[in-house]
Scaffold this motif. Structure first.
Motif, PDB file in Angstrom:
ATOM      1  N   THR A  25     -67.097  27.798 -66.821  1.00 51.00           N
ATOM      2  CA  THR A  25     -66.500  26.484 -66.609  1.00 51.00           C
ATOM      3  C   THR A  25     -67.588  25.501 -66.201  1.00 51.00           C
ATOM      4  O   THR A  25     -68.632  25.889 -65.684  1.00 51.00           O
ATOM      5  N   THR A  26     -67.325  24.258 -66.446  1.00 54.44           N
ATOM      6  CA  THR A  26     -68.336  23.228 -66.195  1.00 54.44           C
ATOM      7  C   THR A  26     -67.807  22.183 -65.221  1.00 54.44           C
ATOM      8  O   THR A  26     -67.841  20.992 -65.493  1.00 54.44           O
ATOM      9  N   GLU A  27     -67.324  22.642 -64.089  1.00 52.67           N
ATOM     10  CA  GLU A  27     -66.806  21.717 -63.077  1.00 52.67           C
ATOM     11  C   GLU A  27     -67.924  20.798 -62.588  1.00 52.67           C
ATOM     12  O   GLU A  27     -69.053  21.222 -62.408  1.00 52.67           O
ATOM     13  N   GLY A  28     -67.559  19.562 -62.394  1.00 54.48           N
ATOM     14  CA  GLY A  28     -68.517  18.596 -61.879  1.00 54.48           C
ATOM     15  C   GLY A  28     -69.398  17.960 -62.944  1.00 54.48           C
ATOM     16  O   GLY A  28     -70.263  17.147 -62.624  1.00 54.48           O
ATOM     17  N   MET A  29     -69.198  18.327 -64.188  1.00 57.69           N
ATOM     18  CA  MET A  29     -69.990  17.750 -65.275  1.00 57.69           C
ATOM     19  C   MET A  29     -69.117  16.793 -66.073  1.00 57.69           C
ATOM     20  O   MET A  29     -67.929  17.058 -66.276  1.00 57.69           O
ATOM     21  N   SER A  30     -69.710  15.712 -66.528  1.00 57.29           N
ATOM     22  CA  SER A  30     -68.978  14.818 -67.417  1.00 57.29           C
ATOM     23  C   SER A  30     -68.855  15.492 -68.784  1.00 57.29           C
ATOM     24  O   SER A  30     -69.541  16.475 -69.068  1.00 57.29           O
ATOM     25  N   GLN A  33     -72.217  15.499 -70.480  1.00 63.12           N
ATOM     26  CA  GLN A  33     -73.119  16.505 -69.918  1.00 63.12           C
ATOM     27  C   GLN A  33     -72.732  17.901 -70.390  1.00 63.12           C
ATOM     28  O   GLN A  33     -73.585  18.715 -70.706  1.00 63.12           O
ATOM     29  N   ARG A  34     -71.424  18.171 -70.425  1.00 69.71           N
ATOM     30  CA  ARG A  34     -70.931  19.469 -70.882  1.00 69.71           C
ATOM     31  C   ARG A  34     -71.318  19.713 -72.332  1.00 69.71           C
ATOM     32  O   ARG A  34     -71.799  20.768 -72.691  1.00 69.71           O
TER      33      ARG A  34
END
Length: 74
Positions: A25-30, A33-34
């Motif tokens: 998961t890519t929490e905290g990324m726009s 950015q992901r």
């Protein structure tokens, strides 16, 4: 591990880690950015799979036609 890619086990270890990272998961990324991070991972994986097939499987000394299945990625 990628730096030690001449050792097949290290190369396969790098591939495993990059595959795991691509599914995290890519929490905290726009979203931008992901997408960039996934793009970078896929570029690395592409290069690693090509290197595995071209430098380890193909040059393993076997008949290239017999190695065709091993050289293909699922």
């Amino acid at each position: 591990m990628w730096a030690g890619r001449l050792d097949r086990a290290k190369l396969e270890g790098a591939i495993t880690k990059w595959e795991a990272a691509a599914s995290m998961t890519t929490e905290g990324m726009s979203e931008a950015q992901r997408r960039q991070a996934l793009y970078d991972l896929h570029v690395k994986l592409t290069r690693a799979y090509y290197f595995l097939g071209d430098s380890h499987v193909r040059l393993s000394g076997g008949d290239e036609d017999a190695l065709e299945t091993e050289m293909k990625v699922n």
